[in-house]
Write a protein that holds these residues in place. Structure first.
Motif, short mmCIF file in Angstrom:
data_model
loop_
_atom_site.label_atom_id
_atom_site.label_comp_id
_atom_site.label_asym_id
_atom_site.label_seq_id
_atom_site.Cartn_x
_atom_site.Cartn_y
_atom_site.Cartn_z
N LEU A 184 0.84 -1.21 0.00
CA LEU A 184 0.00 0.00 0.00
C LEU A 184 0.87 1.26 0.00
CD1 LEU A 184 -2.83 -1.07 2.48
CD2 LEU A 184 -2.96 -0.90 -0.02
N TYR A 185 1.99 1.19 0.72
CA TYR A 185 2.93 2.33 0.68
C TYR A 185 3.45 2.53 -0.75
CZ TYR A 185 3.13 1.83 5.79
OH TYR A 185 2.82 1.74 7.12
N ARG A 186 3.80 1.43 -1.41
CA ARG A 186 4.27 1.52 -2.79
C ARG A 186 3.18 2.10 -3.70
NH1 ARG A 186 8.71 -1.88 -4.27
NH2 ARG A 186 9.55 -3.03 -2.50
N LEU A 187 1.95 1.64 -3.47
CA LEU A 187 0.84 2.13 -4.28
C LEU A 187 0.63 3.63 -4.06
CD1 LEU A 187 -1.45 1.39 -6.22
CD2 LEU A 187 -2.89 0.94 -4.21
N MET A 188 0.73 4.07 -2.81
CA MET A 188 0.57 5.50 -2.50
C MET A 188 1.63 6.35 -3.18
SD MET A 188 -0.39 5.13 1.55
CE MET A 188 -0.14 6.87 1.87
N LEU A 189 2.82 5.78 -3.36
CA LEU A 189 3.88 6.52 -4.05
C LEU A 189 3.74 6.45 -5.57
CD1 LEU A 189 7.01 5.50 -1.92
CD2 LEU A 189 5.95 7.75 -2.02
N THR A 190 3.34 5.28 -6.06
CA THR A 190 3.33 5.04 -7.51
C THR A 190 2.11 5.63 -8.21
OG1 THR A 190 4.54 3.00 -7.09
CG2 THR A 190 3.54 3.26 -9.26
N LEU A 191 0.94 5.51 -7.59
CA LEU A 191 -0.29 5.96 -8.23
C LEU A 191 -0.25 7.45 -8.59
CD1 LEU A 191 -3.00 5.01 -9.24
CD2 LEU A 191 -3.97 5.51 -6.97
N PRO A 192 0.17 8.35 -7.70
CA PRO A 192 0.28 9.76 -8.10
C PRO A 192 1.25 9.98 -9.27
CG PRO A 192 0.36 9.57 -5.71
CD PRO A 192 0.46 8.19 -6.27
N LEU A 193 2.35 9.19 -9.28
CA LEU A 193 3.31 9.32 -10.39
C LEU A 193 2.65 8.94 -11.72
CD1 LEU A 193 6.52 7.73 -8.81
CD2 LEU A 193 5.97 10.16 -9.05
N LEU A 194 1.84 7.87 -11.70
CA LEU A 194 1.14 7.45 -12.92
C LEU A 194 0.15 8.51 -13.38
CD1 LEU A 194 0.49 3.67 -12.16
CD2 LEU A 194 2.07 4.63 -13.85
N LEU A 195 -0.57 9.10 -12.44
CA LEU A 195 -1.55 10.13 -12.80
C LEU A 195 -0.86 11.36 -13.39
CD1 LEU A 195 -3.95 9.87 -9.72
CD2 LEU A 195 -4.32 8.98 -12.04
N VAL A 196 0.26 11.77 -12.76
CA VAL A 196 1.02 12.90 -13.30
C VAL A 196 1.58 12.57 -14.68
CG1 VAL A 196 3.07 14.35 -12.96
CG2 VAL A 196 1.58 13.82 -11.02
N ALA A 197 2.11 11.32 -14.82
CA ALA A 197 2.65 10.91 -16.12
C ALA A 197 1.56 10.91 -17.19
CB ALA A 197 3.29 9.53 -15.99
N LEU A 198 0.36 10.45 -16.83
CA LEU A 198 -0.75 10.44 -17.79
C LEU A 198 -1.11 11.86 -18.21
CD1 LEU A 198 -2.93 8.86 -19.31
CD2 LEU A 198 -4.37 9.03 -17.25
N TRP A 199 -1.16 12.76 -17.24
CA TRP A 199 -1.48 14.17 -17.55
C TRP A 199 -0.41 14.78 -18.45
CZ3 TRP A 199 0.89 18.88 -16.51
CH2 TRP A 199 0.12 20.00 -16.76
N LEU A 200 0.87 14.51 -18.13
CA LEU A 200 1.96 15.03 -18.95
C LEU A 200 1.89 14.46 -20.37
CD1 LEU A 200 4.94 14.86 -16.42
CD2 LEU A 200 3.84 16.93 -17.31
#
Length: 246
Positions: A184-200
Motif C-alpha cells: 500500500l505504501y508503494r501504491l501511494m507513491l506510484t499511483l500519483p506518479l502514474l496520474l502525473v505521467a498520464l497528464w503530462l
C-alpha cells in the motif's frame, strides 16, 4: 544546406532523447532508494515474538541441550568401558588358553578339591570372567541409558516442533499483513506518479520541455512495472502484461 540542417536536427533530437533517458535514470535511482527504504518503516519480525508460551519453549530447549550433553557423556563412558571390556576379554581368553595348556601337560588328581594349584587357576579364570561380565553389563546399562535419553529427546523435539509450527504460522500471518502494508505504501507513491505521467502525456508531450516530460513518463512506467506490479498479491503478472498490451 537543407540536408545538413536535417542531419543536425536529427542528431539534436537524438541528444534530447538522451537527455530524457538520463533524466529518467536519475529519477529511477531516487525512487529506488525511497522504495528500498520502505520496509524499514515496519519493525523486522522475530520468531520468538510469536510463541504462545516462550517460557515453555526455553525450558524445552534447555532440556534438549541437557539430554544431548548427557548422551554425549554417556557415549564417552561407553567407549571407555568397551575398551576395558575388550581388554578384560583378551585377558580372560589368554588365561583360558594358558589353563588349557597347563592341564594338557600335567596329571589331574582324582580329587580336584585337594589340588590347590588347580583350584587357584580355576578361581583366577572365574575372576577374569566375572570382570568381563561386569564390563559387559555396564555397557548394556549405559546403552539402556542412551535409549532413555533418545526417547526423552524425541518427545522433547515433538513438543518443540509443535511450538515452532504454531509460532511460524503466526509469524507468516503477521508478515503477510506487513507485506500488504508495504504494498500500500508503494501504491501511494506510484499511483500519483502514474496520474502525473498520464497528464503530462496528454497535455505536455509536444511542449518544448518534452525530454523531461518523457523522462518522467519513463520513470513512472518503471515505478509501476518494476516497483509496484511484482508485489501485487498473486496476480501481478496479469496486471503487468495486461497494462503492457494496453
Amino acid at each position: 544546406m537543407s540536408k545538413a540542417l536535417r542531419f543536425s536536427e536529427k542528431w539534436f533530437q537524438r541528444a534530447l532523447w538522451l537527455v530524457a533517458i538520463v533524466f529518467a535514470f536519475f529519477l529511477i535511482g531516487i525512487g529506488s532508494q525511497i522504495v528500498d527504504d520502505l520496509p524499514k518503516v515496519e519493525q523486522p519480525l522475530q520468531l520468538e515474538q510469536f510463541y504462545s508460551n516462550l517460557a515453555q519453549k526455553k525450558a524445552l530447549d534447555a532440556e534438549s541441550k541437557q539430554l544431548q550433553d548427557q548422551t554425549q557423556s554417556n557415549n564417552d563412558v561407553i567407549d571407555q568401558t568397551r575398551l576395558l571390556y575388550n581388554a578384560a576379554a583378551q585377558r580372560s581368553q589368554a588365561a583360558r588358553e594358558t589353563f588349557n595348556n597347563w592341564l594338557a601337560t600335567r596329571q589331574v588328581t582324582s580329587l580336584a578339591s585337594q589340588d590347590t594349584e588347580l583350584l587357584a587357576r580355576t578361581k583366577e579364570l572365574d575372576d577374569l570372567k566375572q570382570q568381563e561380565r561386569q564390563f559387559q553389563k555396564k555397557i548394556e546399562q549405559l546403552e539402556q541409558n542412551n535409549l532413555a535419553f533418545s526417547q526423552a529427546l524425541n518427545k522433547n523435539n515433538i513438543s518443540l516442533n509443535d511450538l515452532n509450527i504454531e509460532a511460524t504460522r503466526s509469524m507468516l500471518a503477521e508478515q503477510q499483513k506487513i507485506d500488504l502494508k508495504i504494498f500500500l505504501y508503494r501504491l501511494m507513491l506510484t499511483l500519483p506518479l502514474l496520474l502525473v505521467a498520464l497528464w503530462l502525456f496528454m497535455k505536455k508531450r509536444q511542449s518544448s520541455h518534452w525530454p523531461f516530460v518523457w523522462g518522467f513518463i519513463l520513470f513512472a512506467l518503471f515505478a509501476f512495472f518494476v516497483e509496484l506490479v511484482p508485489y501485487l498479491p498473486s496476480y501481478g503478472g496479469y496486471v503487468r502484461y495486461g497494462v503492457g498490451i494496453i
